[in-house]
Design a protein around this motif. Structure first.
Motif, PDB file in Angstrom:
ATOM      1  N   PRO A  42       0.826  -1.206   0.000  1.00 51.15           N
ATOM      2  CA  PRO A  42       0.000   0.000   0.000  1.00 51.15           C
ATOM      3  C   PRO A  42       0.864   1.261   0.000  1.00 51.15           C
ATOM      4  O   PRO A  42       1.910   1.321   0.641  1.00 51.15           O
ATOM      5  CB  PRO A  42      -0.798  -0.113   1.302  1.00 51.15           C
ATOM      6  N   ALA A  43       0.416   2.254  -0.757  1.00 46.78           N
ATOM      7  CA  ALA A  43       1.169   3.505  -0.890  1.00 46.78           C
ATOM      8  C   ALA A  43       0.995   4.346   0.378  1.00 46.78           C
ATOM      9  O   ALA A  43      -0.120   4.585   0.827  1.00 46.78           O
ATOM     10  CB  ALA A  43       0.687   4.270  -2.101  1.00 46.78           C
ATOM     11  N   THR A  44       2.115   4.760   0.950  1.00 44.14           N
ATOM     12  CA  THR A  44       2.120   5.670   2.101  1.00 44.14           C
ATOM     13  C   THR A  44       2.912   6.905   1.696  1.00 44.14           C
ATOM     14  O   THR A  44       3.695   6.845   0.734  1.00 44.14           O
ATOM     15  CB  THR A  44       2.776   5.012   3.328  1.00 44.14           C
ATOM     16  N   PRO A  45       2.750   8.023   2.407  1.00 38.98           N
ATOM     17  CA  PRO A  45       3.517   9.226   2.036  1.00 38.98           C
ATOM     18  C   PRO A  45       5.036   8.998   2.015  1.00 38.98           C
ATOM     19  O   PRO A  45       5.726   9.463   1.103  1.00 38.98           O
ATOM     20  CB  PRO A  45       3.129  10.237   3.113  1.00 38.98           C
ATOM     21  N   GLY A  46       5.553   8.252   2.978  1.00 34.15           N
ATOM     22  CA  GLY A  46       6.994   7.960   3.000  1.00 34.15           C
ATOM     23  C   GLY A  46       7.421   7.124   1.822  1.00 34.15           C
ATOM     24  O   GLY A  46       8.474   7.344   1.218  1.00 34.15           O
ATOM     25  N   LEU A  47       6.600   6.143   1.480  1.00 33.40           N
ATOM     26  CA  LEU A  47       6.901   5.268   0.348  1.00 33.40           C
ATOM     27  C   LEU A  47       6.841   6.042  -0.966  1.00 33.40           C
ATOM     28  O   LEU A  47       7.661   5.828  -1.865  1.00 33.40           O
ATOM     29  CB  LEU A  47       5.916   4.101   0.325  1.00 33.40           C
ATOM     30  N   LEU A  48       5.896   6.969  -1.077  1.00 36.06           N
ATOM     31  CA  LEU A  48       5.797   7.790  -2.288  1.00 36.06           C
ATOM     32  C   LEU A  48       7.040   8.651  -2.453  1.00 36.06           C
ATOM     33  O   LEU A  48       7.523   8.844  -3.574  1.00 36.06           O
ATOM     34  CB  LEU A  48       4.536   8.655  -2.240  1.00 36.06           C
ATOM     35  N   LYS A  49       7.593   9.160  -1.345  1.00 35.28           N
ATOM     36  CA  LYS A  49       8.826   9.951  -1.419  1.00 35.28           C
ATOM     37  C   LYS A  49       9.978   9.077  -1.906  1.00 35.28           C
ATOM     38  O   LYS A  49      10.803   9.513  -2.715  1.00 35.28           O
ATOM     39  CB  LYS A  49       9.160  10.555  -0.060  1.00 35.28           C
ATOM     40  N   GLN A  50      10.037   7.837  -1.416  1.00 34.27           N
ATOM     41  CA  GLN A  50      11.090   6.919  -1.862  1.00 34.27           C
ATOM     42  C   GLN A  50      10.969   6.638  -3.360  1.00 34.27           C
ATOM     43  O   GLN A  50      11.972   6.604  -4.078  1.00 34.27           O
ATOM     44  CB  GLN A  50      11.012   5.597  -1.101  1.00 34.27           C
ATOM     45  N   VAL A  51       9.735   6.446  -3.820  1.00 33.89           N
ATOM     46  CA  VAL A  51       9.504   6.185  -5.250  1.00 33.89           C
ATOM     47  C   VAL A  51       9.968   7.374  -6.075  1.00 33.89           C
ATOM     48  O   VAL A  51      10.650   7.213  -7.099  1.00 33.89           O
ATOM     49  CB  VAL A  51       8.012   5.874  -5.511  1.00 33.89           C
ATOM     50  N   GLU A  52       9.630   8.589  -5.643  1.00 36.45           N
ATOM     51  CA  GLU A  52      10.055   9.793  -6.363  1.00 36.45           C
ATOM     52  C   GLU A  52      11.571   9.904  -6.380  1.00 36.45           C
ATOM     53  O   GLU A  52      12.172  10.260  -7.403  1.00 36.45           O
ATOM     54  CB  GLU A  52       9.432  11.044  -5.739  1.00 36.45           C
ATOM     55  N   ARG A  53      12.209   9.596  -5.259  1.00 37.87           N
ATOM     56  CA  ARG A  53      13.672   9.659  -5.177  1.00 37.87           C
ATOM     57  C   ARG A  53      14.303   8.649  -6.138  1.00 37.87           C
ATOM     58  O   ARG A  53      15.263   8.963  -6.851  1.00 37.87           O
ATOM     59  CB  ARG A  53      14.115   9.384  -3.734  1.00 37.87           C
ATOM     60  N   ARG A  54      13.741   7.434  -6.171  1.00 43.24           N
ATOM     61  CA  ARG A  54      14.267   6.411  -7.090  1.00 43.24           C
ATOM     62  C   ARG A  54      14.100   6.838  -8.542  1.00 43.24           C
ATOM     63  O   ARG A  54      14.992   6.625  -9.372  1.00 43.24           O
ATOM     64  CB  ARG A  54      13.547   5.079  -6.870  1.00 43.24           C
ATOM     65  N   LYS A  55      12.955   7.425  -8.860  1.00 37.22           N
ATOM     66  CA  LYS A  55      12.717   7.876 -10.240  1.00 37.22           C
ATOM     67  C   LYS A  55      13.700   8.966 -10.625  1.00 37.22           C
ATOM     68  O   LYS A  55      14.192   9.003 -11.756  1.00 37.22           O
ATOM     69  CB  LYS A  55      11.275   8.379 -10.396  1.00 37.22           C
ATOM     70  N   GLU A  56      14.001   9.867  -9.700  1.00 42.98           N
ATOM     71  CA  GLU A  56      14.958  10.945  -9.978  1.00 42.98           C
ATOM     72  C   GLU A  56      16.358  10.374 -10.200  1.00 42.98           C
ATOM     73  O   GLU A  56      17.066  10.792 -11.123  1.00 42.98           O
ATOM     74  CB  GLU A  56      14.964  11.952  -8.820  1.00 42.98           C
ATOM     75  N   ILE A  57      16.745   9.400  -9.388  1.00 46.51           N
ATOM     76  CA  ILE A  57      18.057   8.759  -9.552  1.00 46.51           C
ATOM     77  C   ILE A  57      18.124   8.052 -10.903  1.00 46.51           C
ATOM     78  O   ILE A  57      19.131   8.145 -11.615  1.00 46.51           O
ATOM     79  CB  ILE A  57      18.339   7.785  -8.381  1.00 46.51           C
ATOM     80  N   GLU A  58      17.052   7.359 -11.280  1.00 45.45           N
ATOM     81  CA  GLU A  58      17.013   6.660 -12.568  1.00 45.45           C
ATOM     82  C   GLU A  58      17.066   7.660 -13.727  1.00 45.45           C
ATOM     83  O   GLU A  58      17.742   7.419 -14.727  1.00 45.45           O
ATOM     84  CB  GLU A  58      15.751   5.801 -12.668  1.00 45.45           C
ATOM     85  N   ARG A  59      16.379   8.787 -13.598  1.00 52.53           N
ATOM     86  CA  ARG A  59      16.410   9.820 -14.629  1.00 52.53           C
ATOM     87  C   ARG A  59      17.829  10.367 -14.796  1.00 52.53           C
ATOM     88  O   ARG A  59      18.310  10.548 -15.918  1.00 52.53           O
ATOM     89  CB  ARG A  59      15.432  10.945 -14.288  1.00 52.53           C
ATOM     90  N   GLN A  60      18.527  10.600 -13.678  1.00 56.25           N
ATOM     91  CA  GLN A  60      19.912  11.079 -13.732  1.00 56.25           C
ATOM     92  C   GLN A  60      20.820  10.045 -14.405  1.00 56.25           C
ATOM     93  O   GLN A  60      21.694  10.390 -15.204  1.00 56.25           O
ATOM     94  CB  GLN A  60      20.433  11.386 -12.314  1.00 56.25           C
TER      95      GLN A  60
END
Length: 153
Positions: A42-60
């Motif tokens: 289940p999506a939680t605010p903390g987990l959503l932040k982790q997902v965004e961080r991972r996406k940013e790292i992958e984009r870089q």
């Protein structure tokens, strides 16, 4: 109609999404299949932040790969044309044909850039002459080189 549930996928799920994707699914699908199989949480605010961080790292990372591909393209195209010597028969026909591994080997010997042979697309080369080959270095970067087939002396 029941409310949809947001999940973050732990693994790739066909026809739904890839690892780390935020998806909305029916509550029964989440409760009865995805969560028990450990395919999603289940999506939680903390987990959503982790997902965004991972996406940013992958984009870089993708940006860096593209920059490297552009540098390799410039090095390859700066070399101009590449010559391959082959034994020739009648009518300038060569024995055999020019293959992707041969082109990759010639490019590496001239420029020092290692090229994956699977990324090279060649026309069928069975005679001496000048041909164009395309090398797909990245989904957005393609290098075009000239291959000159010359007879051995």
């Amino acid at each position: 109609m029941a409310k949809r549930v947001q999940l973050v996928l732990n693994q790739d799920v066909s026809k739904l999404g890839k690892n780390g994707d935020l998806v909305e699914v029916a509550p029964g699908y989440a409760r009865n299949y995805l969560i028990p199989q450990k395919l999603g949480v289940p999506a939680t605010p903390g987990l959503l932040k982790q997902v965004e961080r991972r996406k940013e790292i992958e984009r870089q990372r993708q940006l860096e790969l593209k920059e490297q591909a552009i540098k390799v393209k410039e090095a390859i195209e700066a070399a101009g044309s590449f010559s391959i010597r082959k034994q020739v028969g009648e009518g300038d026909a060569i024995f055999g044909s020019i293959t992707d591994p041969e082109v990759a080997e010639v490019i590496q010997s001239v420029t020092g850039q290692e090229i994956d042979r699977r990324t090279i697309s060649l026309p069928e080369i069975r005679k001496t002459g000048v041909y164009r080959a395309e090398i797909k270095l990245h989904p957005e970067v393609t290098a075009t080189v000239q291959i000159q087939v010359v007879p051995t002396a």
